[in-house]
Design an enzyme around this catalytic site. Structure first.
Site, PDB file in Angstrom:
ATOM      1  N   ASP A 158       1.619   9.244  -6.026  1.00 25.68           N
ATOM      2  CA  ASP A 158       1.566  10.697  -5.864  1.00 25.68           C
ATOM      3  C   ASP A 158       1.761  11.122  -4.411  1.00 25.68           C
ATOM      4  O   ASP A 158       1.736  12.324  -4.107  1.00 25.68           O
ATOM      5  CB  ASP A 158       0.264  11.265  -6.419  1.00 25.68           C
ATOM      6  CG  ASP A 158      -0.972  10.506  -5.955  1.00 25.68           C
ATOM      7  OD1 ASP A 158      -0.839   9.347  -5.523  1.00 25.68           O
ATOM      8  OD2 ASP A 158      -2.088  11.068  -6.025  1.00 25.68           O
ATOM      9  N   HIS A 186      -9.928   0.549  -0.266  1.00 25.14           N
ATOM     10  CA  HIS A 186      -9.732   1.387   0.914  1.00 25.14           C
ATOM     11  C   HIS A 186     -10.998   1.292   1.770  1.00 25.14           C
ATOM     12  O   HIS A 186     -12.080   1.691   1.331  1.00 25.14           O
ATOM     13  CB  HIS A 186      -9.538   2.852   0.513  1.00 25.14           C
ATOM     14  CG  HIS A 186      -8.134   3.223   0.166  1.00 25.14           C
ATOM     15  ND1 HIS A 186      -7.555   2.885  -1.030  1.00 25.14           N
ATOM     16  CD2 HIS A 186      -7.201   3.925   0.869  1.00 25.14           C
ATOM     17  CE1 HIS A 186      -6.320   3.371  -1.072  1.00 25.14           C
ATOM     18  NE2 HIS A 186      -6.069   4.002   0.070  1.00 25.14           N
ATOM     19  N   GLU A 217     -10.774   3.025   7.318  1.00 26.50           N
ATOM     20  CA  GLU A 217      -9.746   3.987   7.711  1.00 26.50           C
ATOM     21  C   GLU A 217     -10.420   5.135   8.448  1.00 26.50           C
ATOM     22  O   GLU A 217     -10.335   5.260   9.665  1.00 26.50           O
ATOM     23  CB  GLU A 217      -8.985   4.505   6.482  1.00 26.50           C
ATOM     24  CG  GLU A 217      -7.905   5.519   6.823  1.00 26.50           C
ATOM     25  CD  GLU A 217      -7.253   6.126   5.588  1.00 26.50           C
ATOM     26  OE1 GLU A 217      -6.218   6.793   5.754  1.00 26.50           O
ATOM     27  OE2 GLU A 217      -7.791   5.970   4.470  1.00 26.50           O
ATOM     28  N   HIS A 227       0.854  -1.199   0.000  1.00 29.38           N
ATOM     29  CA  HIS A 227       0.000   0.000   0.000  1.00 29.38           C
ATOM     30  C   HIS A 227       0.886   1.243   0.000  1.00 29.38           C
ATOM     31  O   HIS A 227       1.334   1.713   1.037  1.00 29.38           O
ATOM     32  CB  HIS A 227      -0.919  -0.010   1.239  1.00 29.38           C
ATOM     33  CG  HIS A 227      -2.036   0.982   1.172  1.00 29.38           C
ATOM     34  ND1 HIS A 227      -3.357   0.615   1.261  1.00 29.38           N
ATOM     35  CD2 HIS A 227      -2.040   2.327   1.027  1.00 29.38           C
ATOM     36  CE1 HIS A 227      -4.123   1.691   1.188  1.00 29.38           C
ATOM     37  NE2 HIS A 227      -3.332   2.747   1.053  1.00 29.38           N
TER      38      HIS A 227
END
Length: 362
Positions: free
Chosen positions: A23, A208, A211, A19
């Site tokens: 950018d 994702h 989180e 992971h």
């Protein structure tokens, strides 16, 4: 006598990264040089050290949304093919120098179209950069392999388009798909058509989830979308109860995740910045590793979190007293969970990872 578990020795240890955002890992000096070449004038500073500190401090907000704002600057300087090749090649060199032997690096192609690049141009430029970085690393005596994950931004409506792109390029290094961006208000099921397409194509994907948002995000990612791995997944701890006497009780979702060996792509430093944990010592990774979930250690965004795989592991050693056997366990977990073929995973474990740790433990 085994080698002491120091940061310097951890850098020598073979590591696997699942992971890491392209950018989110630029060198500050590269950001400045690319901004100058592109005529981008909105950087907060053009001093290398100050810019690196700015990214770290701006990301230290405790908010995922604020954290994501820092990417406006890195994405702004990655809007042509030459910049993408350079950033991708440097990422590989930096990871290899840190002892990473296999990494899956992800990015959202749709973020680099401001100057009219086609999605295919973007993918091919990044792949060219990754191959260039691998060659440079090999020339420096470091073996590393990079797999690419293409992300769709969950708040946009391009997930199926990006999923199709990932499948088109899966024979030239794109190993999987992901959705990224703000979780709250954008559940994984908004992208259900993309995940159904990927399953039909026997393609790999991670999501994702867990989180900034809680258990419903994880549940949807697994049960509705069929995620093979969870990006972060830190909030699975909300389904685990620890009594005062130390007795642990897993809820049905936590039990399912552990029983199915669904990998958790955990990123300790990043989680502190976005408010998912208050310190490394209090990060759920300690409990989840002790309970033998399929935990992996990752960087997320090396620039914003001012981290590397070696510093992430060193922080865990300091917080939990881990030794080489623990770090090898995290590394093998990650390699088992990678989106490349079984034979390739096994070869990396047996030819690079286990011999590397054996040398440190000898």
């Amino acid at each position: 006598m085994s080698s002491p578990v120091t940061l310097e020795n951890i850098r020598r240890a073979p590591k696997v990264l699942l992971h890491d955002h392209l950018d989110g890992g630029l060198r500050p000096a590269t950001v400045i040089e690319l901004a100058d070449a592109a005529g981008y004038r909105d950087l907060p500073t053009t001093d290398v050290d100050r810019l690196g500190a700015w990214f770290r401090d701006a990301a230290d907000s405790g908010s995922l949304e604020r954290y994501l704002e820092t990417f406006a600057h890195t994405c702004a300087v990655m809007q042509d093919e030459a910049a993408l090749v350079r950033v991708a090649a440097e990422a590989v060199e930096d990871l290899a120098a840190d002892g990473v032997v296999y990494a899956e690096v992800r990015y959202a192609p749709e973020l680099f179209q401001e100057r009219g690049m086609a999605l295919e141009q973007i993918v091919e430029a990044v792949q060219e950069g990754f191959r260039l970085g691998e060659r440079r690393a090999a020339e420096a005596g470091r073996r590393i392999r990079i797999g690419t994950l293409l992300c769709a931004m969950r708040q946009n409506a391009r997930s199926l388009e990006i999923a199709e792109l990932a499948v088109r390029y899966r024979d030239v290094g794109v190993v999987g798909f992901d959705i990224a961006g703000p979780e709250a208000g954008y559940p994984p099921t908004r992208n259900l058509d993309a995940f159904e397409y990927l399953r039909q194509q026997n393609a790999h994907f991670t999501i994702h989830a867990g989180e900034a948002f809680g258990l419903p995000s994880i549940w949807e990612a697994i049960q509705h979308c069929g995620a093979e791995r969870l990006g972060h997944g830190v909030r699975i701890v909300d389904d685990i109860k620890v009594a005062e006497d130390g007795t642990v009780n897993l809820g049905r979702l936590a039990s399912y995740v552990r029983d199915r060996r669904i990998p958790l792509e955990m990123c300790p430093s990043s989680n502190l910045q976005t408010g998912a944990a208050s310190s490394v010592a209090e990060h759920p990774i300690g409990l989840l590793a002790r309970l033998r979930f399929r935990v992996t250690v990752n960087t997320d965004n090396r620039l914003m979190s001012h981290c590397s795989m070696a510093t992430e592991m060193a922080a865990l050693v300091d917080a939990f007293g881990y030794g080489w056997a623990d770090l090898q366990w995290f590394t093998v977990n990650a390699m088992k969970s990678a989106f490349i073929g079984f034979d390739d995973r096994l070869a990396l474990i047996n030819e690079q990872i286990k011999p590397g740790y054996a040398a440190l433990m000898a």
